[in-house]
Design a protein around this motif. Structure first.
Motif, PDB file in Angstrom:
ATOM      1  N   ASP A  98      66.445 -28.502  32.235  1.00 24.37           N
ATOM      2  CA  ASP A  98      66.901 -29.875  31.995  1.00 24.37           C
ATOM      3  C   ASP A  98      67.337 -30.510  33.323  1.00 24.37           C
ATOM      4  N   VAL A  99      66.811 -31.714  33.584  1.00 19.95           N
ATOM      5  CA  VAL A  99      67.135 -32.373  34.863  1.00 19.95           C
ATOM      6  C   VAL A  99      68.195 -33.467  34.735  1.00 19.95           C
ATOM      7  N   HIS A 100      68.616 -33.779  33.526  1.00 20.31           N
ATOM      8  CA  HIS A 100      69.540 -34.906  33.331  1.00 20.31           C
ATOM      9  C   HIS A 100      70.914 -34.573  33.903  1.00 20.31           C
ATOM     10  N   ASP A 101      71.389 -35.396  34.822  1.00 19.95           N
ATOM     11  CA  ASP A 101      72.666 -35.029  35.438  1.00 19.95           C
ATOM     12  C   ASP A 101      73.669 -36.171  35.576  1.00 19.95           C
ATOM     13  N   ILE A 102      73.344 -37.337  35.077  1.00 19.61           N
ATOM     14  CA  ILE A 102      74.274 -38.463  35.254  1.00 19.61           C
ATOM     15  C   ILE A 102      75.571 -38.196  34.484  1.00 19.61           C
ATOM     16  N   MET A 144      78.694 -26.640  30.377  1.00 18.19           N
ATOM     17  CA  MET A 144      77.231 -26.777  30.376  1.00 18.19           C
ATOM     18  C   MET A 144      76.859 -28.124  29.776  1.00 18.19           C
ATOM     19  N   SER A 145      75.948 -28.792  30.479  1.00 19.16           N
ATOM     20  CA  SER A 145      75.472 -30.082  30.017  1.00 19.16           C
ATOM     21  C   SER A 145      73.977 -29.988  29.761  1.00 19.16           C
ATOM     22  N   GLY A 146      73.488 -30.791  28.829  1.00 21.38           N
ATOM     23  CA  GLY A 146      72.053 -30.838  28.571  1.00 21.38           C
ATOM     24  C   GLY A 146      71.757 -31.958  27.618  1.00 21.38           C
ATOM     25  N   LEU A 148      68.388 -32.670  26.415  1.00 19.14           N
ATOM     26  CA  LEU A 148      67.179 -32.471  25.617  1.00 19.14           C
ATOM     27  C   LEU A 148      67.518 -31.642  24.389  1.00 19.14           C
ATOM     28  N   VAL A 149      66.770 -31.880  23.321  1.00 16.90           N
ATOM     29  CA  VAL A 149      66.997 -31.069  22.127  1.00 16.90           C
ATOM     30  C   VAL A 149      66.817 -29.595  22.469  1.00 16.90           C
ATOM     31  N   LYS A 150      65.810 -29.302  23.308  1.00 17.59           N
ATOM     32  CA  LYS A 150      65.599 -27.883  23.646  1.00 17.59           C
ATOM     33  C   LYS A 150      66.787 -27.308  24.442  1.00 17.59           C
TER      34      LYS A 150
HETATM   35 CO1  B1M Z   1      65.234 -38.336  29.860  1.00 18.59          CO
HETATM   36  N1  B1M Z   1      65.293 -38.059  27.940  1.00 18.59           N
HETATM   37  N2  B1M Z   1      63.635 -37.226  29.976  1.00 18.59           N
HETATM   38  N3  B1M Z   1      65.206 -38.832  31.720  1.00 18.59           N
HETATM   39  N4  B1M Z   1      66.538 -39.622  29.451  1.00 18.59           N
HETATM   40  C1  B1M Z   1      66.450 -38.603  27.219  1.00 18.59           C
HETATM   41  C2  B1M Z   1      67.574 -37.575  27.119  1.00 18.59           C
HETATM   42  C3  B1M Z   1      65.813 -38.969  25.812  1.00 18.59           C
HETATM   43  C4  B1M Z   1      66.804 -38.960  24.645  1.00 18.59           C
HETATM   44  C5  B1M Z   1      65.116 -40.329  25.924  1.00 18.59           C
HETATM   45  C6  B1M Z   1      64.436 -40.765  24.654  1.00 18.59           C
HETATM   46  O1  B1M Z   1      63.424 -40.238  24.289  1.00 18.59           O
HETATM   47  N5  B1M Z   1      64.968 -41.739  23.981  1.00 18.59           N
HETATM   48  C7  B1M Z   1      64.702 -37.850  25.694  1.00 18.59           C
HETATM   49  C8  B1M Z   1      65.113 -36.544  25.022  1.00 18.59           C
HETATM   50  C9  B1M Z   1      64.477 -36.347  23.682  1.00 18.59           C
HETATM   51  C10 B1M Z   1      64.713 -35.012  23.087  1.00 18.59           C
HETATM   52  O2  B1M Z   1      64.964 -34.009  23.665  1.00 18.59           O
HETATM   53  N6  B1M Z   1      64.585 -35.030  21.795  1.00 18.59           N
HETATM   54  C11 B1M Z   1      64.316 -37.656  27.143  1.00 18.59           C
HETATM   55  C12 B1M Z   1      63.092 -37.097  27.574  1.00 18.59           C
HETATM   56  C13 B1M Z   1      62.080 -36.813  26.510  1.00 18.59           C
HETATM   57  C14 B1M Z   1      62.829 -36.827  28.923  1.00 18.59           C
HETATM   58  C15 B1M Z   1      61.583 -36.118  29.509  1.00 18.59           C
HETATM   59  C16 B1M Z   1      61.085 -34.907  28.729  1.00 18.59           C
HETATM   60  C17 B1M Z   1      60.485 -37.189  29.633  1.00 18.59           C
HETATM   61  C18 B1M Z   1      59.161 -36.671  30.123  1.00 18.59           C
HETATM   62  O3  B1M Z   1      59.051 -36.059  31.146  1.00 18.59           O
HETATM   63  N7  B1M Z   1      58.175 -36.937  29.328  1.00 18.59           N
HETATM   64  C19 B1M Z   1      62.081 -35.738  30.913  1.00 18.59           C
HETATM   65  C20 B1M Z   1      62.783 -34.388  30.868  1.00 18.59           C
HETATM   66  C21 B1M Z   1      62.761 -33.674  32.144  1.00 18.59           C
HETATM   67  C22 B1M Z   1      63.594 -32.391  32.040  1.00 18.59           C
HETATM   68  O4  B1M Z   1      64.793 -32.458  31.866  1.00 18.59           O
HETATM   69  N8  B1M Z   1      62.923 -31.266  32.142  1.00 18.59           N
HETATM   70  C23 B1M Z   1      63.105 -36.796  31.163  1.00 18.59           C
HETATM   71  C24 B1M Z   1      63.439 -37.282  32.425  1.00 18.59           C
HETATM   72  C25 B1M Z   1      64.371 -38.275  32.668  1.00 18.59           C
HETATM   73  C26 B1M Z   1      64.601 -38.929  34.043  1.00 18.59           C
HETATM   74  C27 B1M Z   1      64.424 -37.946  35.204  1.00 18.59           C
HETATM   75  C28 B1M Z   1      63.621 -40.059  34.207  1.00 18.59           C
HETATM   76  C29 B1M Z   1      66.032 -39.524  33.849  1.00 18.59           C
HETATM   77  C30 B1M Z   1      67.178 -38.580  34.275  1.00 18.59           C
HETATM   78  C31 B1M Z   1      67.682 -38.820  35.663  1.00 18.59           C
HETATM   79  C32 B1M Z   1      68.925 -38.030  35.956  1.00 18.59           C
HETATM   80  O5  B1M Z   1      69.719 -37.675  35.105  1.00 18.59           O
HETATM   81  N9  B1M Z   1      69.093 -37.758  37.209  1.00 18.59           N
HETATM   82  C33 B1M Z   1      66.113 -39.653  32.331  1.00 18.59           C
HETATM   83  C34 B1M Z   1      67.051 -40.487  31.657  1.00 18.59           C
HETATM   84  C35 B1M Z   1      67.862 -41.399  32.535  1.00 18.59           C
HETATM   85  C36 B1M Z   1      67.211 -40.462  30.249  1.00 18.59           C
HETATM   86  C37 B1M Z   1      68.094 -41.374  29.359  1.00 18.59           C
HETATM   87  C38 B1M Z   1      67.359 -42.700  29.233  1.00 18.59           C
HETATM   88  C39 B1M Z   1      69.511 -41.635  29.820  1.00 18.59           C
HETATM   89  C40 B1M Z   1      70.343 -40.394  30.108  1.00 18.59           C
HETATM   90  C41 B1M Z   1      71.640 -40.761  30.795  1.00 18.59           C
HETATM   91  O6  B1M Z   1      71.781 -40.597  31.991  1.00 18.59           O
HETATM   92  N10 B1M Z   1      72.591 -41.328  30.042  1.00 18.59           N
HETATM   93  C42 B1M Z   1      68.122 -40.536  28.014  1.00 18.59           C
HETATM   94  C43 B1M Z   1      68.380 -41.355  26.791  1.00 18.59           C
HETATM   95  C44 B1M Z   1      69.688 -40.997  26.094  1.00 18.59           C
HETATM   96  O7  B1M Z   1      70.474 -40.193  26.512  1.00 18.59           O
HETATM   97  N11 B1M Z   1      69.865 -41.577  24.951  1.00 18.59           N
HETATM   98  C45 B1M Z   1      66.941 -39.655  28.156  1.00 18.59           C
HETATM   99  C46 B1M Z   1      73.880 -41.728  30.570  1.00 18.59           C
HETATM  100  C47 B1M Z   1      74.824 -40.503  30.642  1.00 18.59           C
HETATM  101  C48 B1M Z   1      76.182 -40.905  31.197  1.00 18.59           C
HETATM  102  O8  B1M Z   1      74.989 -40.027  29.331  1.00 18.59           O
HETATM  103  O9  B1M Z   1      74.264 -37.671  29.959  1.00 18.59           O
HETATM  104  O10 B1M Z   1      74.688 -38.309  27.534  1.00 18.59           O
HETATM  105  P1  B1M Z   1      75.004 -38.481  28.957  1.00 18.59           P
HETATM  106  O11 B1M Z   1      76.535 -38.055  29.208  1.00 18.59           O
HETATM  107  C49 B1M Z   1      77.586 -38.488  28.390  1.00 18.59           C
HETATM  108  C50 B1M Z   1      77.924 -37.523  27.247  1.00 18.59           C
HETATM  109  O12 B1M Z   1      76.789 -36.905  26.692  1.00 18.59           O
HETATM  110  C51 B1M Z   1      78.901 -36.585  27.863  1.00 18.59           C
HETATM  111  O13 B1M Z   1      79.605 -37.378  28.809  1.00 18.59           O
HETATM  112  C52 B1M Z   1      78.817 -38.489  29.238  1.00 18.59           C
HETATM  113  C53 B1M Z   1      79.593 -39.791  29.038  1.00 18.59           C
HETATM  114  O14 B1M Z   1      80.895 -39.758  29.475  1.00 18.59           O
HETATM  115  N12 B1M Z   1      78.459 -35.369  28.546  1.00 18.59           N
HETATM  116  C54 B1M Z   1      79.305 -34.307  28.689  1.00 18.59           C
HETATM  117  C55 B1M Z   1      77.300 -35.063  29.144  1.00 18.59           C
HETATM  118  N13 B1M Z   1      77.345 -33.846  29.670  1.00 18.59           N
HETATM  119  C56 B1M Z   1      78.566 -33.352  29.412  1.00 18.59           C
HETATM  120  C57 B1M Z   1      79.135 -32.114  29.729  1.00 18.59           C
HETATM  121  C58 B1M Z   1      80.440 -31.869  29.306  1.00 18.59           C
HETATM  122  C59 B1M Z   1      81.154 -32.827  28.600  1.00 18.59           C
HETATM  123  C60 B1M Z   1      80.602 -34.066  28.280  1.00 18.59           C
HETATM  124  O15 B1M Z   1      81.067 -30.716  29.547  1.00 18.59           O
HETATM  125  C61 B1M Z   1      80.400 -29.695  30.240  1.00 18.59           C
END
Ligand code: B1M
Length: 216
Positions: A98-102, A144-146, A148-150
């Motif tokens: 998983d590459v998501h790190d924001i 641990m953060s992640g 993706l469903v996987k």
């Molecule tokens: Co990706 N991506 N992405 N992506 N991406 C999602 C997650 C997705 C839901 C988008 C969608 O389809 N609507 C989807 C996942 C679907 C699934 O698994 N069912 C998806 C997909 C499919 C993919 C790829 C597979 C696409 C492809 O290649 N075909 C690919 C995966 C690559 C991989 O990981 N192997 C991919 C790639 C990318 C980019 C590289 C383009 C980019 C990431 C850049 C980066 O992070 N450096 C990206 C992005 C930006 C997203 C979305 C649009 C936004 C994620 C984000 O940064 N949100 C995302 C859509 C979504 O999440 N709904 C999506 C803002 C961030 C602050 O929120 O990380 O959730 P989040 O963190 C929150 C909480 O979750 C929590 O705190 C934060 C808020 O305070 N939290 C924690 C998170 N980690 C925590 C850890 C903790 C505690 C709290 O303790 C340890």
């Protein structure tokens, strides 16, 4: 557009030009954290929806992520810091594959600003790397953060592996990321991770209050 909509638009459009100026103006009206939580994350949410429904292609999602990261970096020095120090050490990682790190990096900022020492080992980290870092830094907890469903499956495997290796009781584990649900962590994972402690944090702030609880 009004400032707030314009900022959210910059995330959605991946438009960095004039970003810093807009952020500086916004800082005169609200806190850095409120800009992230109430404006920028809304923009990211829209990006996720557009991408999920096929209306936005991946390279543009990447651009949005870059603008989000630039915005957070610009805002970070303005974020509230507590004087507390030495509350504990936590290793943070995005799990294998998983590459998501924001989100993880936001958790890093919030914990670091509030007295924790954070060892952020980055993305795509297998369990071995996480455990090695926790041992090396004598960590008090693992996060641990992640997104993706996987990744939720990887987290489950990681916990099972920690159980098998007798490491479950060593570090409390905090899990977060958009694909997780509280029920999955607090019911399913807790049941299998019976020798240890596993917690769910829905956002960075819950991560902080959770760590504060776990550490006392
Ligand atoms: Co990706 N991506 N992405 N992506 N991406 C999602 C997650 C997705 C839901 C988008 C969608 O389809 N609507 C989807 C996942 C679907 C699934 O698994 N069912 C998806 C997909 C499919 C993919 C790829 C597979 C696409 C492809 O290649 N075909 C690919 C995966 C690559 C991989 O990981 N192997 C991919 C790639 C990318 C980019 C590289 C383009 C980019 C990431 C850049 C980066 O992070 N450096 C990206 C992005 C930006 C997203 C979305 C649009 C936004 C994620 C984000 O940064 N949100 C995302 C859509 C979504 O999440 N709904 C999506 C803002 C961030 C602050 O929120 O990380 O959730 P989040 O963190 C929150 C909480 O979750 C929590 O705190 C934060 C808020 O305070 N939290 C924690 C998170 N980690 C925590 C850890 C903790 C505690 C709290 O303790 C340890």
């Amino acid at each position: 557009l009004p400032l707030e909509e314009r900022l959210a638009r910059r995330i959605i459009d991946g438009d960095r030009k004039g970003l810093e100026e807009d952020l500086d103006t916004a800082l005169t009206e609200r806190s850095a954290l409120s800009i992230v939580n109430d404006i920028l994350l809304d923009g990211m949410k829209t990006v996720g929806e557009l991408f999920g429904s096929g209306q936005m292609q991946l390279p543009f999602v990447l651009q949005s992520a870059e603008v989000m990261k630039a915005a957070v970096a610009h805002l970070e020095p303005h974020m509230e810091k507590s004087d507390a120090d030495g509350k504990g050490t936590i290793v943070l990682a995005t799990v294998k594959g998983d590459v998501h790190d924001i989100g993880k990096n936001l958790v890093d900022i919030i914990l670091s600003n509030n007295g924790y020492s954070v060892v952020n080992i980055g993305i795509k980290q297998p369990l071995n790397a996480i455990v090695d870092a926790a041992e090396r830094h004598n960590a008090d907890a693992i996060g641990m953060s992640g997104l993706l469903v996987k990744s939720t499956v990887i987290m489950k495997d990681n916990l099972a592996e920690m159980m098998a290796r007798g490491l479950a009781s060593r570090w409390p584990v905090m899990l977060g990321g958009a694909a997780l649900t509280r029920a999955f962590v607090e019911d399913d994972l807790r049941e299998m991770f019976e020798d240890g402690e596993v917690h769910y944090a829905k956002d960075a702030f819950e991560g902080l209050s959770l760590m504060d609880k776990v550490m006392t």
